[in-house]
Design an enzyme around this catalytic site. Structure first.
Site, mmCIF file in Angstrom:
data_model
loop_
_atom_site.group_PDB
_atom_site.id
_atom_site.type_symbol
_atom_site.label_atom_id
_atom_site.label_comp_id
_atom_site.label_asym_id
_atom_site.label_seq_id
_atom_site.Cartn_x
_atom_site.Cartn_y
_atom_site.Cartn_z
ATOM 1 N N TRP A 260 -1.289 58.090 -23.633
ATOM 2 C CA TRP A 260 -1.680 56.675 -23.681
ATOM 3 C C TRP A 260 -0.467 55.780 -23.828
ATOM 4 O O TRP A 260 -0.421 54.678 -23.268
ATOM 5 C CB TRP A 260 -2.708 56.438 -24.788
ATOM 6 N N LYS B 204 -13.440 54.750 -32.503
ATOM 7 C CA LYS B 204 -13.041 55.963 -33.201
ATOM 8 C C LYS B 204 -13.249 55.821 -34.715
ATOM 9 O O LYS B 204 -13.799 56.711 -35.348
ATOM 10 C CB LYS B 204 -11.594 56.318 -32.884
ATOM 11 N N ASP C 118 -0.597 50.382 -30.704
ATOM 12 C CA ASP C 118 -1.927 50.861 -30.358
ATOM 13 C C ASP C 118 -2.335 51.783 -31.510
ATOM 14 O O ASP C 118 -1.787 52.870 -31.661
ATOM 15 C CB ASP C 118 -1.867 51.640 -29.034
#
Lengths: 364, 364
Positions: free
Chosen positions: A101, A200, A176
């Protein structure tokens, strides 16, 4: 059978949060209609919206220097919004590449830079043969002292690594934090902007939480589309247009419950304990379980490991499933096993998994 | 008391769609976990996701020439995505301004054009003193024969006007159909791309439905951030990143019910009837109710009207509320009364409102 949900996201939510949603699905607060049918410009929803922001501020211990906003599109939309807002033509930003990511964040930023005449740099990478098994040391980073910001991915969901220190820089950090926000305290004064898909640790899929230093965010570009501008969300209290009503309602329900469980310090402690239980089993059976991640870089929320053979991994997953352990399959790009231990996963579930892992290792 | 929900969006959903969500909130399909907790890469959710797309295709009668994709950010995010994808440097696009949202679509496109070196034109506007009471005739439009596309807003939620014809052009039409999609049939071959926030006619807030001609969409730019690219959503079947799971699940539940009610032709007929009932009362009491919109441009989904005084409007709203009619207040920018009659609002509710309006007019 009790299900132990180790899904990598979307993932487990507190039971009370879901029960409340169930109770209020047809009629919320005696209004005669569902939360789904309320106008976002009316009292019922507005109160929930404001409460969600206030509870997040309390739970995540966000100081008044930072704004909390709700956006849509997940972490990936932020890969584009961050450089669009915070990178001006001629400027450059640093990206530290610690996983898939992080790499995508860098690649989206490259596309944005090409469009607007700015640039992005790789300030460091721990990639070896397409894999990332550690977080770089500070001395490995080559940071640009004039960088507009330094981007990191606090936890790497696929490879199971996590930053346990922060790069030394005077530039604002952009992070992030999708996979570990809400599972540990953060040194907010170091962060210019933190973003996280809620699915999450903080709620369901469909809303992104962005926490940005007010003074820095105000320096963002105002000539990009308004719907991309952090400042426009901040000024409208995230009611610039119709927000994802139900997702925010569920963030409210979820964070309320996490606070009832003792708040961030309790969840952080529990997070450490849950991870320790699993890593202890892995380390007790070094010939059976193999954790590819360097110890200092181990993630507390995504524990990645392999078994001696793929055949055994299949048997592990299938026996686990029979016992109610779901979501343990490693990311399709890397295989193996991954246990995701997010904020709302109770300690009993980690305990049960550790127990199963121990028995499985002894039996094979 | 039965609530009649005339909210302008988010708005009424079919009872069966909500009941199903309530039933499945703690355990969907015997999996032991909520739809909110399922991975978007697993069978349970994937089947719902595909079913939602298939049901939309069936309900909206979308031909195979067009792709259906799910995005986030509402209609407003599309104001930026459309020109970013479909307008190349040096090209120009036409915008027809028929209301506040049409104007904002134009303004966002201006910001995008300035960024990428393209341009946008006003091909027509019916604005008079900040208000829009009609849709332009074709002969009023000044269309660019080389326009990359022509953008219209099929229904103007705030002012209560609706396109009942289409501009004559060879360029692909791009339409914001947020407020009337699913309430009438569309001539798909005329449309290059149609977008709609789901929260008025197709489901809850939090997901945007985009329907685009496959060949045209593929001509879109591929050097913008991937997460902005229509083609990337199409290629991944809208699973490029974590989708707004629950919103899509509710679209599935909602559209399934609209099909059970007879599908688009039945809903379109009902839509005409619902609107006629309200307009008939307005036209029967021309000294009491005043509809500012030109008759040929009247919207079937947002019926806007005034009473002789603001004092009477207040009384109307308060008596309506006592009787269970909610969401009737006009948009804060224009005042007055607005009844929104979206796809899931049953005929009985429109009937009851018409009855109340008639009695109120007679009594005052």
């Amino acid at each position: 059978m009790r299900i132990h949900n180790f899904n990598p996201g979307p993932s487990a939510l507190p039971l009370a949060a879901k029960e409340r949603a169930q109770r209020e699905m047809l009629d919320i607060e005696g209004t005669g209609i569902s939360i789904l049918e309320h106008s976002h410009r009316e009292r019922t929803y507005e109160a929930i919206h404001r409460e969600a922001i206030a509870l997040l501020r309390s739970y995540l211990q966000v100081p008044e220097t930072h704004e909390i906003i709700f956006m849509q599109g997940g972490g990936r939309m932020q890969f584009a919004f961050v450089p669009l807002n915070m990178l001006k033509p001629g400027q450059s930003a640093d990206y530290v590449i610690t996983g898939a990511w992080a790499k995508q964040a860098y690649e989206e930023a490259q596309r944005v830079s090409a469009l607007i005449g700015a640039s992005v740099r790789k300030a460091g990478s721990t990639e070896v043969d397409g894999r990332f098994n550690r977080i770089p040391r500070n001395e490995e980073l080559v940071l640009d002292p004039n960088a507009a910001y330094v981007h990191i991915t606090t936890n790497n969901t696929i490879f199971g690594t996590q930053w346990h220190w922060l790069p030394e820089t005077n530039a604002p950090l952009v992070a992030d934090a999708s996979s570990d926000i809400g599972t540990r305290s953060m040194d907010w004064k170091r962060f210019g902007l933190v973003y996280a898909g809620a699915q999450k640790n903080l709620g369901p899929a469909g809303v992104t939480v962005v926490i940005a230093r007010k003074d820095w965010m105000r320096e963002g570009r105002s000539d990009i589309p308004q719907i991309f501008q952090y400042r426009a969300y901040a000024e409208s209290e995230s009611l610039l247009n119709t927000p994802p009503v139900f997702a925010i309602y569920m963030v409210r329900n979820t964070v309320q419950e996490l606070l009832a469980w003792g708040g961030l310090s309790a969840i952080e402690k529990e997070s450490e304990e849950k991870a320790r239980m699993i890593y202890d089993v892995i380390d007790s059976f070094p010939d059976f379980y193999r954790a590819p991640v360097e110890k200092e870089s181990r993630s507390r929320v995504n524990i990645v490991f392999r078994l001696p053979t793929e055949e055994l991994e299949k048997r592990f997953l299938s026996q686990a499933k029979e016992r109610g352990f779901i979501g343990l399959k490693g990311h399709r790009s890397v295989g193996g096993i991954r246990a995701s231990l997010y904020a709302a996963l109770r300690k009993e579930s980690a305990e049960a998994l550790a127990d199963f892992m121990e028995k499985f290792a002894k039996g094979h």
